[in-house]
Design a protein around this motif. Structure first.
Motif, mmCIF file in Angstrom:
data_model
loop_
_atom_site.group_PDB
_atom_site.id
_atom_site.type_symbol
_atom_site.label_atom_id
_atom_site.label_comp_id
_atom_site.label_asym_id
_atom_site.label_seq_id
_atom_site.Cartn_x
_atom_site.Cartn_y
_atom_site.Cartn_z
ATOM 1 N N ASP A 151 0.829 -1.207 0.000
ATOM 2 C CA ASP A 151 0.000 0.000 0.000
ATOM 3 C C ASP A 151 0.867 1.261 0.000
ATOM 4 N N GLN A 174 1.013 4.129 -2.954
ATOM 5 C CA GLN A 174 0.798 5.547 -2.653
ATOM 6 C C GLN A 174 2.007 6.385 -3.043
ATOM 7 N N ARG A 210 1.950 9.371 -5.714
ATOM 8 C CA ARG A 210 2.371 10.715 -5.332
ATOM 9 C C ARG A 210 3.572 11.166 -6.151
#
Length: 191
Positions: A99, A103, A107
Motif C-alpha cells: 500500500d 501511494q 504521489r
C-alpha cells in the motif's frame, strides 16, 4: 574494504547468480535471491552505521567477515537471516508495504507531472523573455548605427548618403548644408 566488498560482496555473487539463472537450477536461484535481499538490507543499514560506528575498532574488518559469513556455503548466513528474520517480517507487513509503495508511486507520478508542467512553464517564459529582450537589444543596436557606419559595413568607400535616405543629425554635429548638383551650378537661370 571497498575492493574486498566489491569483489566478494558483489562480483562473486553476481557471477554465481548468472550461473544459477543459466543452469535454471531453482535451488541455486533461490539461494542467490536470498543473498541479494540480505545484501541489499546490509548495504542500506551500512549507510547509517558507517556514520556512527566507523570509529569502532575493527569495524571494517567485521563488515568483511559478515559478508564472508553471508556467502559461506558452510554457514549459509544469508539463507539463515532470510528464513529467520526477513521472510517472517516481510510476510507479516507485505500488505502495508505494498500500500505504501502504491501511494508513493502515485504521489511521485503526480509530483513529477506537477513539477514537469511548472518546469515547462518556467522554460517557456524564460525563452519568451530572452527572445523579447534579445529582439529589443538588436533593434536598439541597429538604431545606434549611423548611416555612415552602415555604408562602411556594406563596403562603400564613399561617405555620401543615398538621396532616398534621410539622416537625422546628432546634437553634437552641425547640420550639413545641402550641396548643389552640377546642373544647378552651371547657370540655367530661366526663372
Amino acid at each position: 574494504f571497498f575492493f574486498s566488498r566489491l569483489i566478494f560482496g558483489t562480483l562473486y555473487p553476481a557471477y554465481y547468480s548468472y550461473k544459477a539463472v543459466k543452469s535454471k537450477d531453482i535451488k541455486e536461484y533461490v539461494k542467490w535471491m536470498m543473498y541479494w535481499i540480505i545484501f541489499a538490507l546490509f548495504t542500506t543499514a551500512e549507510t547509517f552505521t558507517d556514520i556512527f560506528l566507523c570509529w569502532f575498532p575493527f569495524y571494517y574488518e567485521l563488515k568483511i567477515a559478515f559478508v564472508a559469513w553471508l556467502l559461506s556455503p558452510y554457514t549459509k548466513g544469508s539463507s539463515l537471516l532470510y528464513r529467520k528474520f526477513v521472510h517472517p517480517t516481510l510476510s507479516s507487513k507485505e500488505k502495508e508495504i505494498d500500500d505504501c509503495l502504491v501511494q508513493a508511486k502515485d504521489r511521485s507520478y503526480d509530483a513529477l507531472v506537477h513539477f514537469g508542467k511548472r518546469g515547462l512553464n518556467v522554460a517557456a517564459t524564460a525563452a519568451v523573455m530572452a527572445a523579447s529582450k534579445g529582439q529589443g537589444a538588436l533593434s536598439e543596436r541597429l538604431r545606434s548605427f549611423s548611416m555612415q557606419d552602415l555604408s562602411t559595413i556594406r563596403g562603400d568607400s564613399s561617405s555620401t548618403v543615398p538621396p532616398s535616405v534621410t539622416v537625422r543629425p546628432s546634437s553634437k554635429q552641425s547640420q550639413p548644408k545641402p550641396s548643389r548638383s552640377a546642373s544647378e551650378g552651371t547657370g540655367s537661370s530661366g526663372k
